[in-house]
Design a protein around this motif. Structure first.
Motif, PDB file in Angstrom:
ATOM      1  N   PHE A 107       0.824  -1.212   0.000  1.00 36.33           N
ATOM      2  CA  PHE A 107       0.000   0.000   0.000  1.00 36.33           C
ATOM      3  C   PHE A 107       0.854   1.257   0.000  1.00 36.33           C
ATOM      4  O   PHE A 107       0.491   2.256  -0.613  1.00 36.33           O
ATOM      5  CB  PHE A 107      -0.983  -0.019   1.169  1.00 36.33           C
ATOM      6  N   ILE A 111      -0.529   2.592  -3.485  1.00 35.34           N
ATOM      7  CA  ILE A 111      -1.861   3.173  -3.344  1.00 35.34           C
ATOM      8  C   ILE A 111      -1.909   4.324  -2.352  1.00 35.34           C
ATOM      9  O   ILE A 111      -2.340   5.423  -2.687  1.00 35.34           O
ATOM     10  CB  ILE A 111      -2.878   2.069  -2.978  1.00 35.34           C
ATOM     11  N   LEU A 112      -1.459   4.086  -1.137  1.00 40.59           N
ATOM     12  CA  LEU A 112      -1.499   5.156  -0.131  1.00 40.59           C
ATOM     13  C   LEU A 112      -0.066   5.580   0.160  1.00 40.59           C
ATOM     14  O   LEU A 112       0.530   5.167   1.140  1.00 40.59           O
ATOM     15  CB  LEU A 112      -2.178   4.661   1.146  1.00 40.59           C
ATOM     16  N   LEU A 146     -15.989 -13.877   1.648  1.00 36.99           N
ATOM     17  CA  LEU A 146     -14.994 -13.139   0.871  1.00 36.99           C
ATOM     18  C   LEU A 146     -14.464 -13.937  -0.310  1.00 36.99           C
ATOM     19  O   LEU A 146     -14.205 -13.379  -1.377  1.00 36.99           O
ATOM     20  CB  LEU A 146     -13.827 -12.739   1.783  1.00 36.99           C
ATOM     21  N   GLU A 266      -7.060  -2.075 -11.692  1.00 36.84           N
ATOM     22  CA  GLU A 266      -6.108  -2.754 -10.814  1.00 36.84           C
ATOM     23  C   GLU A 266      -6.465  -2.586  -9.337  1.00 36.84           C
ATOM     24  O   GLU A 266      -5.981  -3.335  -8.496  1.00 36.84           O
ATOM     25  CB  GLU A 266      -4.692  -2.258 -11.071  1.00 36.84           C
ATOM     26  N   ILE A 267      -7.376  -1.666  -9.051  1.00 33.52           N
ATOM     27  CA  ILE A 267      -7.821  -1.537  -7.661  1.00 33.52           C
ATOM     28  C   ILE A 267      -8.455  -2.850  -7.191  1.00 33.52           C
ATOM     29  O   ILE A 267      -8.402  -3.198  -6.007  1.00 33.52           O
ATOM     30  CB  ILE A 267      -8.811  -0.358  -7.532  1.00 33.52           C
ATOM     31  N   VAL A 271      -7.968  -4.816  -3.716  1.00 34.35           N
ATOM     32  CA  VAL A 271      -9.074  -5.231  -2.842  1.00 34.35           C
ATOM     33  C   VAL A 271      -8.985  -6.722  -2.543  1.00 34.35           C
ATOM     34  O   VAL A 271      -9.124  -7.167  -1.398  1.00 34.35           O
ATOM     35  CB  VAL A 271     -10.424  -4.871  -3.497  1.00 34.35           C
ATOM     36  N   LEU A 274      -6.222  -7.359  -0.156  1.00 32.84           N
ATOM     37  CA  LEU A 274      -6.593  -6.935   1.194  1.00 32.84           C
ATOM     38  C   LEU A 274      -7.509  -7.967   1.849  1.00 32.84           C
ATOM     39  O   LEU A 274      -7.319  -8.360   3.001  1.00 32.84           O
ATOM     40  CB  LEU A 274      -7.273  -5.567   1.117  1.00 32.84           C
ATOM     41  N   ALA A 275      -8.515  -8.428   1.089  1.00 32.09           N
ATOM     42  CA  ALA A 275      -9.479  -9.361   1.671  1.00 32.09           C
ATOM     43  C   ALA A 275      -8.819 -10.689   2.020  1.00 32.09           C
ATOM     44  O   ALA A 275      -8.958 -11.197   3.136  1.00 32.09           O
ATOM     45  CB  ALA A 275     -10.635  -9.572   0.702  1.00 32.09           C
ATOM     46  N   PHE A 278      -6.114 -10.318   4.670  1.00 29.78           N
ATOM     47  CA  PHE A 278      -6.763 -10.148   5.972  1.00 29.78           C
ATOM     48  C   PHE A 278      -7.104 -11.498   6.576  1.00 29.78           C
ATOM     49  O   PHE A 278      -6.853 -11.764   7.756  1.00 29.78           O
ATOM     50  CB  PHE A 278      -8.023  -9.295   5.784  1.00 29.78           C
TER      51      PHE A 278
ATOM     52  N   HIS C 339      -8.256   8.733  -5.482  1.00 32.54           N
ATOM     53  CA  HIS C 339      -7.875   7.867  -6.599  1.00 32.54           C
ATOM     54  C   HIS C 339      -8.351   8.440  -7.924  1.00 32.54           C
ATOM     55  O   HIS C 339      -8.954   7.733  -8.724  1.00 32.54           O
ATOM     56  CB  HIS C 339      -8.460   6.473  -6.409  1.00 32.54           C
ATOM     57  N   GLU C 341      -6.801   8.891 -10.430  1.00 36.52           N
ATOM     58  CA  GLU C 341      -6.181   8.207 -11.562  1.00 36.52           C
ATOM     59  C   GLU C 341      -6.995   6.999 -12.013  1.00 36.52           C
ATOM     60  O   GLU C 341      -6.776   6.479 -13.104  1.00 36.52           O
ATOM     61  CB  GLU C 341      -4.748   7.799 -11.214  1.00 36.52           C
ATOM     62  N   LEU C 342      -7.944   6.554 -11.191  1.00 41.28           N
ATOM     63  CA  LEU C 342      -8.712   5.374 -11.571  1.00 41.28           C
ATOM     64  C   LEU C 342      -9.857   5.717 -12.512  1.00 41.28           C
ATOM     65  O   LEU C 342     -10.450   4.839 -13.114  1.00 41.28           O
ATOM     66  CB  LEU C 342      -9.276   4.688 -10.331  1.00 41.28           C
ATOM     67  N   VAL C 454     -12.621  -0.654   2.237  1.00 37.24           N
ATOM     68  CA  VAL C 454     -12.513  -2.116   2.359  1.00 37.24           C
ATOM     69  C   VAL C 454     -12.368  -2.510   3.826  1.00 37.24           C
ATOM     70  O   VAL C 454     -13.010  -3.455   4.293  1.00 37.24           O
ATOM     71  CB  VAL C 454     -11.338  -2.645   1.523  1.00 37.24           C
ATOM     72  N   LEU C 458     -14.837  -4.858   5.982  1.00 39.83           N
ATOM     73  CA  LEU C 458     -14.385  -6.054   6.699  1.00 39.83           C
ATOM     74  C   LEU C 458     -14.915  -6.049   8.130  1.00 39.83           C
ATOM     75  O   LEU C 458     -15.345  -7.084   8.639  1.00 39.83           O
ATOM     76  CB  LEU C 458     -12.859  -6.136   6.699  1.00 39.83           C
ATOM     77  N   LEU C 461     -18.422  -7.062   7.982  1.00 38.98           N
ATOM     78  CA  LEU C 461     -18.527  -8.492   7.678  1.00 38.98           C
ATOM     79  C   LEU C 461     -18.246  -9.335   8.926  1.00 38.98           C
ATOM     80  O   LEU C 461     -18.992 -10.271   9.233  1.00 38.98           O
ATOM     81  CB  LEU C 461     -17.540  -8.849   6.572  1.00 38.98           C
TER      82      LEU C 461
END
Lengths: 365, 65, 538
Positions: A107, A111-112, A146, A266-267, A271, A274-275, A278, C339, C341-342, C454, C458, C461
């Protein structure tokens, strides 16, 4: 009777194993050392992984319903059992922290970029502690929700990329040295298949104690299928280029472009990662706190959720100085480092149990 | 930053400890406090910027030699 | 310190116990043979309320005997009292009996022409039944009295429920009267196994609560558990079914309700036929059913009356719109803030053009506009219907349009919030939870982007996976997976193919025989044979 009161079905366990094996491998291609032949290395690695699983299942069937730590006790005696158990749990602990490190590197790299890695790590730790404290049943249920989503997204990206496949990317087949190839196959066996050694802690909670075979084998075979598709996709779209990227799956998915509309998906890979990651981390955390509670003779394992989770988070920040060290460790050290824990301890336990003819009749523990 | 950290830890203590005392789980309390103490020490050291060793890199060096 | 709190809690528990014991002691009071005394003690009990009628009459039998009729005006049907109690009584000339007790029996058996007659001497029981609408008949010289069932107050007529509107199916809904509701249920399920058990809850309201289930099909442990949970309620008021819900839930602190409700007899009947227990609460046109599954919020009775292809699509649209209603503002915020860029380039440019010049960050826009939407919704519900529509028009069209043209809020935000608003109405049971999740997700999307979304999902969930409703995992049949129950989740299978009831609910899993698929007469026999063979194997 162990500390885990919940029982899970064979289906649940299989799905949990698949999620676990796909946890970090959807990004970090197993057997990537073999380059364009990684898909063959993966298949050979699966065979080796099945041999590992054979050991685990035999051990679990030999001591049906008995928690792993009790098995260690009866095989090695009280003190020896505790020492072996702590080594084993230490490996799972380290593995969990490696998963967290993977999270923070991924990440932070893609991403971040500006978020501190401690924030990423500890937000995942918090959720995993919340889940692990609810016990194995809840973790298994989460994987049942998931996993279908993750597989759906994965297959979607695969289908969208089929038109970009170049068959010549696969040629020449097996043009690398045998040593390098088998090393790649072995590293695929150790990461991820051998990591299913953690499920030795969960197998006693299986509602049908005769089924560990089925769960482990099915889990490994199905996840190999997914990883195979992933390796084919990466090689097919990126070819030899895949070696220069840290995360070839991410790069491959980046190529998706359907009529200029469906782009930049690609996100979805993030995801998915991550799932599944996790679930992998949560299961490891669960295993470590369950095992630790058994070693210390506690009456419940939930209480260890926060401290162990936080310790794993701290260790993950201390694992590597940077992403390069991480990959070097994964490629050069891990295939040897993991062996004593993935093969050594279970095999040794099994052999000694056979020699001492354990478990004996008459309820000796 | 340190205050925030201590606040977080005290929240965890508040959430867990009363239940343990109520049930008289002394052994559990001891182990819990032990782990929490290590976690607190390490996180405080991290926060104030003490250089801690890179664990896995060290393991790797051990193997590569 | 915690011991102290514990001790205090114990203290309160013992106090509550003694209070109950005192009430029990009073319950033993019974009638005396003297009419005057009885009327006096009744007056003491019932107070000076003006709606309680105590009519003294004199019966001209062999000798003159004093008697009295007691009822509550408005609750008891006065026409029944006049025609079937008072006029036959006053016309009686002789009974042939001397003893007052025997006279009472004679009157009950041969004079009074009312259906339900109960005999009792217990004053507390008398009083509570009179207050429930029965008529009390007291005779001088008898320590027992007759309770005549004359309940008949003004009821709302049966009509189609406003909250669960369907196109193809019965147009009838529950009303506020318990017995009417149970009768509606009996009309749906004719089988004698349908069992109705009554309990009384609420020290002051004395609300009658009735549980309904199919004997033999429903798990007896479930029935016992429902009864246990209802009996342990020790509060003064149960004014509506919602009160009861909060007292019997599994997860009282969860934002998700683990007890479902319906306003339709056909839905209640369908749930009972799957092995659930229905709970009727007097005074509310809503019936609760347990155990509740998450998936029930997405099922509608119309699913089973339309063609199953269409029903399957509609069901997926419901899942999708639930996801949209909680996710769309959050995804929008994360795309606009983190985001960019997405987004496809053209979309990005037009969005940037629309956002230019608006003063607030996108998170605040989305949260604020979301709150405005909740406000409009609440106003629309509470106001009288014609005004409510006016409010929606002013709110949605005028404010929405003006806010964009004034450059206060960007047009994409308004579009996203409007989309959210529409989709949130598709799964009406979960509207409350959806609003909460939406707010939380939007805020976290503003802080951490897609990663935050996300993570928050979770958490939700894990929470959902940890919930149980009366022993049944809330997410079943998805997690734990029951493949054969997915026939009513992933698709809506044709009714003749729905062979089994949900696995976790009820005891007898098979619903119907295997060979129900209709076929034209010519080939029926042949096909039936082959299918029977398949059925044997299955």
């Amino acid at each position: 009777m162990g500390l885990e009161q919940g029982r899970i079905s064979a289906t649940q366990l299989t799905m949990l194993i698949i999620s676990f094996l796909l946890g970090t491998t959807l990004l970090f291609s197993p057997g990537g050392v073999a380059g364009r032949d990684s898909w063959i290395a993966l298949l050979v690695g699966m065979v080796e992984g099945l041999l590992f699983a054979f050991i685990y299942a035999t051990l679990a069937v030999r001591f049906p319903g008995r928690p792993l730590i009790q098995v260690f006790h009866s095989v090695y005696g009280s003190v020896g059992g505790k020492v072996i158990a702590l080594f084993f749990l230490g490996y799972l602990f380290h593995l969990g922290s490696l998963v967290l490190t993977n999270f923070s590197f991924f990440f932070n790299t893609l991403i971040l970029i500006e978020t501190p890695s401690a924030v990423i790590v500890f937000s995942i730790v918090a959720i995993s502690v919340y889940a692990a404290r609810h016990g194995l049943e809840v973790v298994a249920r989460c994987s049942q929700v998931l996993l279908p989503f993750a597989l759906f997204f994965f297959i979607l990206t695969f289908i969208l990329l089929i038109k970009d496949f170049r068959l010549e990317h696969f040629q020449p087949v097996l043009a690398i040295s045998a040593k390098r190839f088998f090393f790649a196959a072995h590293s695929a066996a150790v990461f991820p298949f051998g990591e299913s050694v953690g499920f030795l802690l969960a197998l006693p909670a299986l509602s049908d104690p005769e089924k560990p075979w089925k769960c482990l084998l099915l889990g490994i075979i199905i996840s190999t299928g997914v990883l195979l598709l992933s390796a084919l996709r990466n090689t097919g779209t990126l070819g030899i280029l895949q070696d220069i990227f840290f995360f070839p799956s991410f790069q491959a998915t980046r190529q998706i472009n359907v009529g200029q509309i469906l782009t930049r998906v690609e996100i979805l890979v993030a995801v998915n990662f991550l799932a599944m990651g996790f679930l992998k981390y949560t299961f490891l955390l669960y295993g470590v706190i369950l095992g630790t509670a058994e070693v210390f003779g506690l009456r419940e394992y939930r209480i260890l959720g926060y401290p162990v989770g936080i310790l794993m988070g701290i260790l993950s920040l201390l694992n590597f100085a940077g992403i390069h060290e991480n990959f070097e460790f994964l490629e050069k050290v891990y295939p040897f480092y993991a062996l004593p824990f993935q093969v050594g301890i279970p095999l040794f336990t099994l052999i000694i149990a056979m020699i001492r003819k354990l478990p004996r009749e008459g309820g000796e523990t | 930053m340190i205050l925030l950290l201590l606040f977080g830890f005290s929240l965890i203590f508040l959430r867990e400890v009363p239940r343990l005392i109520q049930r008289r789980y002394w052994r559990e309390l001891l182990v819990f406090c032990l782990f929490m103490a290590v976690a607190m020490l390490l996180s405080v050291l991290l926060t104030i910027g003490v250089e801690l060793p890179q664990v896995s890199t060290a393991i790797g060096d051990l193997f590569l030699k | 310190m915690f011991k102290k709190i514990w001790r205090k809690a114990k203290y309160f528990m013992t106090i509550a116990g003694t209070e109950q014991a005192e009430e029990d002691g009073e319950e033993g009071m019974s009638l005396s043979p003297v009419l005057g005394e009885n009327l006096h003690s009744l007056r003491q009990r019932l107070g000076k309320s003006s709606d309680i009628i105590m009519r003294r009459i004199i019966l001209n039998l062999e000798r003159k005997v004093e008697a009295a009729v007691v009822y509550v005006e408005g609750l008891a049907d006065e026409k029944v009292i006049n025609d079937h109690i008072l006029s036959p009584l006053l016309k009686v000339k002789g009974t042939g009996k001397k003893d007052s007790v025997k006279i009472l029996e004679y009157l009950a058996d041969e004079v009074i022409t009312v259906g339900g007659v109960r005999r009792t001497g217990n004053i507390d029981r008398l009083v509570s039944l009179v207050l429930a609408g029965d008529t009390l008949f007291l005779l001088d010289g008898s320590a027992r009295a007759l309770l005549l069932s004359t309940r008949g107050w003004e009821k709302r007529a049966l009509q189609e429920p406003d909250t669960e509107i369907i196109i193809k199916g019965p147009r009838i809904g529950f009303v506020e009267t318990l017995r009417v509701n149970t009768a509606l249920l009996r009309r749906e399920i004719g089988h004698p196994d349908l069992t109705l058990e009554s309990l009384e809850v609420g020290a002051k309201t004395k609300t009658e609560v009735c549980i309904a289930y199919l004997q033999g099909l429903t798990d007896q442990r479930l029935v016992d558990e429902v009864k246990r949970r209802i009996r342990r309620i020790n509060t003064d008021a149960i004014l509506a079914a919602g009160f009861l819900e909060e007292f019997i839930e599994d997860a009282p602190l969860s934002p998700f309700a683990t007890v479902t409700y319906t306003e339709r007899p056909d839905v209640a009947a369908a749930k009972i036929l799957e092995g659930r227990v229905a709970i009727f609460t007097d005074g509310t046109p809503v019936v609760n059913t347990v155990p509740a599954l998450f998936i029930e919020s997405f099922q509608s009775p119309d699913d089973y009356t339309f063609r199953f292809y269409y029903s399957t699509i509609i069901r997926w649209i419901r899942y999708l719109s639930f996801a949209l209603s909680i996710l769309s503002p959050a995804i929008y915020v994360s795309l606009a803030t983190f985001h960019q860029e997405l987004l496809p380039t053209t979309l990005l440019i037009s969005m940037a053009a629309a956002t230019e010049g608006t003063p607030l960050p996108t998170v605040l826009e989305a949260v604020g506009l979301g709150l405005v939407f909740e406000l409009l919704r609440e106003a629309g519900i509470r106001l009288p219907r014609p005004i409510g529509q006016a409010v929606s028009i002013v709110g949605a069209l005028v404010i929405g349009e003006a806010v964009v043209s004034a450059g206060l809020i960007s047009a994409p935000t308004v579009i996203v919030v409007a989309l959210t608003a529409i989709s949130s109405f598709v799964a009406p049971v979960q509207v409350g939870v959806a609003a909460l999740l939406r707010l939380g997700l939007t805020v976290i999307a503003g802080l951490l982007g897609a990663f935050g979304i996300v993570l928050a999902l979770l958490v939700v969930l894990v929470h959902l996976a940890s919930l149980r409703s009366f022993g049944v995992p809330f997410l079943s049949p998805v997690a734990p997976l029951v493949p054969r129950d997915l026939k009513d989740v992933v698709v809506r299978a044709p009714l003749w193919a729905m062979l089994t009831r949900p696995k976790f609910i009820g005891r007898d899993p098979q619903r119907q025989s295997f060979d129900l698929r209709p076929a034209p007469p010519g080939i029926t026999e042949q096909k039936k044979d082959s299918r029977e063979k398949e059925g044997d194997q299955g």
